[in-house]
Write a protein that holds these residues in place. Structure first.
Motif, PDB file in Angstrom:
ATOM      1  N   ASP A  14       0.967  -1.163   0.091  1.00 29.62           N
ATOM      2  CA  ASP A  14       0.108  -0.060  -0.009  1.00 29.62           C
ATOM      3  C   ASP A  14       0.824   1.375   0.064  1.00 29.62           C
ATOM      4  OD1 ASP A  14      -2.058  -1.573  -0.203  1.00 29.62           O
ATOM      5  OD2 ASP A  14      -2.897  -1.052   2.137  1.00 29.62           O
ATOM      6  N   LEU A  15       2.056   1.081   0.469  1.00 25.99           N
ATOM      7  CA  LEU A  15       2.861   2.290   0.597  1.00 25.99           C
ATOM      8  C   LEU A  15       3.463   2.722  -0.561  1.00 25.99           C
ATOM      9  CD1 LEU A  15       4.600   4.460   2.027  1.00 25.99           C
ATOM     10  CD2 LEU A  15       6.368   2.685   2.461  1.00 25.99           C
ATOM     11  N   ILE A  16       3.847   1.608  -1.613  1.00 28.35           N
ATOM     12  CA  ILE A  16       3.969   1.875  -2.935  1.00 28.35           C
ATOM     13  C   ILE A  16       3.008   2.561  -3.649  1.00 28.35           C
ATOM     14  CG2 ILE A  16       5.080   0.746  -5.023  1.00 28.35           C
ATOM     15  CD1 ILE A  16       6.247  -1.506  -3.098  1.00 28.35           C
ATOM     16  N   LEU A  17       1.837   1.878  -3.526  1.00 27.28           N
ATOM     17  CA  LEU A  17       0.767   2.376  -4.201  1.00 27.28           C
ATOM     18  C   LEU A  17       0.281   3.681  -4.064  1.00 27.28           C
ATOM     19  CD1 LEU A  17      -1.649  -0.816  -4.165  1.00 27.28           C
ATOM     20  CD2 LEU A  17      -0.041  -0.303  -5.810  1.00 27.28           C
ATOM     21  N   ARG A  18       0.487   4.358  -2.809  1.00 30.11           N
ATOM     22  CA  ARG A  18       0.057   5.564  -2.362  1.00 30.11           C
ATOM     23  C   ARG A  18       1.060   6.570  -3.006  1.00 30.11           C
ATOM     24  NH1 ARG A  18      -0.560   3.542   2.996  1.00 30.11           N
ATOM     25  NH2 ARG A  18       1.570   4.035   3.500  1.00 30.11           N
ATOM     26  N   HIS A  19       2.387   6.225  -3.416  1.00 32.33           N
ATOM     27  CA  HIS A  19       3.378   6.952  -3.866  1.00 32.33           C
ATOM     28  C   HIS A  19       3.064   6.740  -5.500  1.00 32.33           C
ATOM     29  CE1 HIS A  19       6.209   8.431  -0.936  1.00 32.33           C
ATOM     30  NE2 HIS A  19       5.629   7.232  -0.127  1.00 32.33           N
ATOM     31  N   LEU A  20       2.839   5.796  -6.105  1.00 31.89           N
ATOM     32  CA  LEU A  20       2.470   5.452  -7.280  1.00 31.89           C
ATOM     33  C   LEU A  20       1.141   6.707  -7.782  1.00 31.89           C
ATOM     34  CD1 LEU A  20       2.758   4.248 -10.030  1.00 31.89           C
ATOM     35  CD2 LEU A  20       1.127   2.412  -9.283  1.00 31.89           C
ATOM     36  N   ALA A  21       0.105   6.628  -6.877  1.00 30.00           N
ATOM     37  CA  ALA A  21      -0.870   7.282  -7.206  1.00 30.00           C
ATOM     38  C   ALA A  21      -0.587   8.934  -7.153  1.00 30.00           C
ATOM     39  CB  ALA A  21      -1.933   7.330  -6.002  1.00 30.00           C
ATOM     40  N   VAL A  22       0.449   9.245  -6.290  1.00 29.00           N
ATOM     41  CA  VAL A  22       0.949  10.827  -6.297  1.00 29.00           C
ATOM     42  C   VAL A  22       1.733  10.966  -7.411  1.00 29.00           C
ATOM     43  CG1 VAL A  22       2.431  12.320  -5.130  1.00 29.00           C
ATOM     44  CG2 VAL A  22       0.601  10.755  -3.921  1.00 29.00           C
ATOM     45  N   ALA A  23       2.526  10.022  -7.764  1.00 22.64           N
ATOM     46  CA  ALA A  23       3.361  10.435  -9.212  1.00 22.64           C
ATOM     47  C   ALA A  23       2.343  10.368 -10.404  1.00 22.64           C
ATOM     48  CB  ALA A  23       4.429   9.191  -9.265  1.00 22.64           C
ATOM     49  N   ASN A  24       1.579   9.509 -10.619  1.00 25.86           N
ATOM     50  CA  ASN A  24       0.530   9.596 -11.587  1.00 25.86           C
ATOM     51  C   ASN A  24      -0.174  10.940 -11.545  1.00 25.86           C
ATOM     52  OD1 ASN A  24       1.439   6.852 -12.424  1.00 25.86           O
ATOM     53  ND2 ASN A  24      -0.353   5.939 -11.361  1.00 25.86           N
ATOM     54  N   SER A  25      -0.471  11.509 -10.582  1.00 27.06           N
ATOM     55  CA  SER A  25      -1.294  12.701 -10.555  1.00 27.06           C
ATOM     56  C   SER A  25      -0.412  13.700 -10.942  1.00 27.06           C
ATOM     57  CB  SER A  25      -1.793  12.751  -8.996  1.00 27.06           C
ATOM     58  OG  SER A  25      -2.868  11.775  -8.493  1.00 27.06           O
ATOM     59  N   MET A  26       0.684  13.684 -10.502  1.00 26.87           N
ATOM     60  CA  MET A  26       1.584  14.792 -10.970  1.00 26.87           C
ATOM     61  C   MET A  26       1.784  14.783 -12.359  1.00 26.87           C
ATOM     62  SD  MET A  26       4.712  14.668  -8.185  1.00 26.87           S
ATOM     63  CE  MET A  26       5.842  15.730  -9.332  1.00 26.87           C
ATOM     64  N   VAL A  27       1.865  13.750 -13.043  1.00 21.51           N
ATOM     65  CA  VAL A  27       1.874  13.523 -14.693  1.00 21.51           C
ATOM     66  C   VAL A  27       0.462  14.180 -15.234  1.00 21.51           C
ATOM     67  CG1 VAL A  27       2.008  12.069 -16.525  1.00 21.51           C
ATOM     68  CG2 VAL A  27       3.332  11.644 -14.548  1.00 21.51           C
ATOM     69  N   ASN A  28      -0.558  13.663 -14.652  1.00 22.13           N
ATOM     70  CA  ASN A  28      -1.797  14.205 -14.999  1.00 22.13           C
ATOM     71  C   ASN A  28      -1.850  15.800 -14.913  1.00 22.13           C
ATOM     72  OD1 ASN A  28      -3.256  11.376 -13.940  1.00 22.13           O
ATOM     73  ND2 ASN A  28      -3.191  11.718 -16.173  1.00 22.13           N
ATOM     74  N   LEU A  29      -1.479  16.328 -13.816  1.00 23.79           N
ATOM     75  CA  LEU A  29      -1.729  17.805 -13.768  1.00 23.79           C
ATOM     76  C   LEU A  29      -0.796  18.614 -14.573  1.00 23.79           C
ATOM     77  CD1 LEU A  29      -2.137  17.477  -9.784  1.00 23.79           C
ATOM     78  CD2 LEU A  29      -3.887  18.191 -11.296  1.00 23.79           C
ATOM     79  N   SER A  30       0.535  18.275 -14.449  1.00 19.37           N
ATOM     80  CA  SER A  30       1.514  18.845 -15.053  1.00 19.37           C
ATOM     81  C   SER A  30       1.691  18.821 -16.774  1.00 19.37           C
ATOM     82  CB  SER A  30       2.880  18.537 -14.516  1.00 19.37           C
ATOM     83  OG  SER A  30       3.185  17.137 -14.948  1.00 19.37           O
ATOM     84  N   ARG A  31       1.174  17.740 -17.261  1.00 23.73           N
ATOM     85  CA  ARG A  31       1.091  17.446 -18.541  1.00 23.73           C
ATOM     86  C   ARG A  31      -0.245  17.495 -19.204  1.00 23.73           C
ATOM     87  NH1 ARG A  31       5.195  15.091 -21.987  1.00 23.73           N
ATOM     88  NH2 ARG A  31       4.735  15.902 -23.941  1.00 23.73           N
ATOM     89  N   GLY A  32      -1.012  16.975 -18.606  1.00 26.90           N
ATOM     90  CA  GLY A  32      -2.647  16.805 -19.117  1.00 26.90           C
ATOM     91  C   GLY A  32      -3.312  17.906 -19.065  1.00 26.90           C
ATOM     92  N   ILE A  33      -3.152  18.903 -18.060  1.00 24.11           N
ATOM     93  CA  ILE A  33      -4.143  20.017 -18.104  1.00 24.11           C
ATOM     94  C   ILE A  33      -3.540  21.049 -18.789  1.00 24.11           C
ATOM     95  CG2 ILE A  33      -4.746  21.885 -16.405  1.00 24.11           C
ATOM     96  CD1 ILE A  33      -5.107  20.056 -14.249  1.00 24.11           C
ATOM     97  N   PRO A  34      -2.208  21.327 -18.910  1.00 25.53           N
ATOM     98  CA  PRO A  34      -1.610  22.421 -19.746  1.00 25.53           C
ATOM     99  C   PRO A  34      -1.728  22.215 -21.346  1.00 25.53           C
ATOM    100  CG  PRO A  34      -0.029  21.605 -18.685  1.00 25.53           C
ATOM    101  CD  PRO A  34      -1.020  20.991 -18.115  1.00 25.53           C
ATOM    102  N   GLN A  35      -1.661  20.760 -21.774  1.00 24.44           N
ATOM    103  CA  GLN A  35      -1.763  20.439 -22.824  1.00 24.44           C
ATOM    104  C   GLN A  35      -3.298  20.415 -23.479  1.00 24.44           C
ATOM    105  OE1 GLN A  35       1.351  19.333 -24.520  1.00 24.44           O
ATOM    106  NE2 GLN A  35       0.254  19.957 -26.373  1.00 24.44           N
ATOM    107  N   THR A  36      -4.134  20.211 -22.531  1.00 22.50           N
ATOM    108  CA  THR A  36      -5.574  20.308 -22.835  1.00 22.50           C
ATOM    109  C   THR A  36      -5.780  21.613 -23.251  1.00 22.50           C
ATOM    110  OG1 THR A  36      -6.125  18.458 -21.655  1.00 22.50           O
ATOM    111  CG2 THR A  36      -8.021  19.996 -21.971  1.00 22.50           C
ATOM    112  N   MET A  37      -5.371  22.685 -22.555  1.00 23.38           N
ATOM    113  CA  MET A  37      -5.631  24.210 -22.691  1.00 23.38           C
ATOM    114  C   MET A  37      -5.065  24.586 -24.126  1.00 23.38           C
ATOM    115  SD  MET A  37      -4.791  25.443 -18.660  1.00 23.38           S
ATOM    116  CE  MET A  37      -5.186  27.253 -19.301  1.00 23.38           C
ATOM    117  N   ALA A  38      -3.752  24.098 -24.262  1.00 19.06           N
ATOM    118  CA  ALA A  38      -3.132  24.246 -25.688  1.00 19.06           C
ATOM    119  C   ALA A  38      -4.005  23.923 -26.783  1.00 19.06           C
ATOM    120  CB  ALA A  38      -1.777  23.881 -25.608  1.00 19.06           C
ATOM    121  N   ALA A  39      -4.585  22.603 -26.701  1.00 18.52           N
ATOM    122  CA  ALA A  39      -5.339  22.197 -27.603  1.00 18.52           C
ATOM    123  C   ALA A  39      -6.516  22.771 -27.901  1.00 18.52           C
ATOM    124  CB  ALA A  39      -5.500  20.704 -27.324  1.00 18.52           C
TER     125      ALA A  39
END
Length: 313
Positions: A44-69
């Motif tokens: 569960d400790l690994i999964l918590r950090h995995l979820a945080v890292a995945n959220s960072m990718v979605n927030l830092s890449r997905g949101i600005p790229q969507t706005m640019a599109a």
């Protein structure tokens, strides 16, 4: 805004929304279980950090790229561009490293106690937190120079080697230095991918051998459900195949993106889709393949001696 940009914008928006929803749901549930004491699993400790890292990718890449599109360009200054790309690189690296660490820890956990892995099997949970911490530190240090290559589009300078990402751009410097730094960035990912292949192959082999040994026991059961070994093997194969498929697709588009000085926006948008695919899909795979995610916490408290009271260390 043309039809292609609108289509990419809708797809990016859907992917980002689902990815954030899945990772936040997974993180919330794991934190809820941790503080309520409903379940204690080392993974569960690994999964918590995995979820945080995945959220960072979605927030830092997905949101600005969507706005640019959707046509919102040049909305970030230099600091914003450098920060977003740095967070994306760190989140992406930790996501890959956490997936690798999860596979290795599971391989060690299910290994027979009479093998040379017996001592490591006992000590592995103690060093799990340190391993995750080192994973974060490694990718934070490796990617520290990455923001130097990123700049905003506010200055409107005409640079022949500038590569436009819609909302930010990168500038190509010395070709030899770029190649060496690209190799440095790729080395941790290559090591993680190799270790994950080894760990996943070992798990499949161990579970298959164990299944063969207890085949008669499972054959005599009246329950039509598949054996735990079969379900675990299927989960491993799903996770590994999903990771390898999306990661390979991401590499292909990153190579295509790097081969053009002035790539078209559809290549940039598609590369972003591929890069965020695994972080968006993995939480749903984890929640759907693990029966404990569908069990209520109060049921675990009311039946502490039942099969729902999971203790896996």
């Amino acid at each position: 805004m043309n039809t292609g940009d609108l289509l990419f914008g809708m797809i990016l928006l859907l992917q980002t929304t689902l990815g954030l929803l899945g990772n936040f749901s997974l993180l919330y549930y794991l934190i809820f279980l941790y503080f309520t004491g409903c379940r204690s699993r080392s993974t569960d400790l690994i999964l918590r950090h995995l979820a945080v890292a995945n959220s960072m990718v979605n927030l830092s890449r997905g949101i600005p790229q969507t706005m640019a599109a959707f046509g919102w360009k040049n909305f970030l200054n230099d600091f914003g561009c450098k920060s977003l790309f740095y967070f994306h690189r760190v989140g992406r690296g930790v996501s890959i490293g956490s997936t690798c660490l999860l596979s290795m820890f599971q391989a060690i956990t299910i290994s027979p106690s009479n093998t040379r892995w017996a001592d490591i099997k006992v000590k592995a949970p103690k060093y799990l937190g340190l391993s995750i911490f080192l994973c974060w530190i490694l990718h934070m240090l490796v990617n520290i120079i990455f923001p130097v290559y990123i700049s905003s589009n506010w200055d409107n300078k005409t640079i022949a080697d500038r590569k436009n990402f819609g909302y930010c751009s990168s500038v190509r410097h010395d070709s030899t230095g770029d190649d060496l730094y690209s190799a440095l960035l790729s080395f941790p990912d290559a090591v993680s991918l190799t270790l994950m292949f080894w760990a996943s192959g070992s798990m499949v082999f161990i579970l298959h051998r164990h299944k063969q040994r207890v085949k008669d026991i499972h054959r005599n059961k009246d329950s039509p459900r598949s054996s735990p070994e079969t379900r675990a093997t299927e989960t491993i194969l799903v996770l590994v195949s999903t990771f390898v498929s999306f990661y390979t697709l991401s590499i292909i588009f990153q190579v295509v993106l790097a081969s053009f000085i002035h790539p078209s926006l559809w290549v940039v948008h598609t590369a972003s889709l591929a890069a965020a695919s695994y972080p968006s899909v993995s939480p749903f795979i984890l929640m759907s393949r693990d029966p404990s995610f569908s069990q209520l916490c109060f049921a675990q408290k009311r039946k502490p001696n039942s099969q729902y009271a999971i203790r896996d260390r």
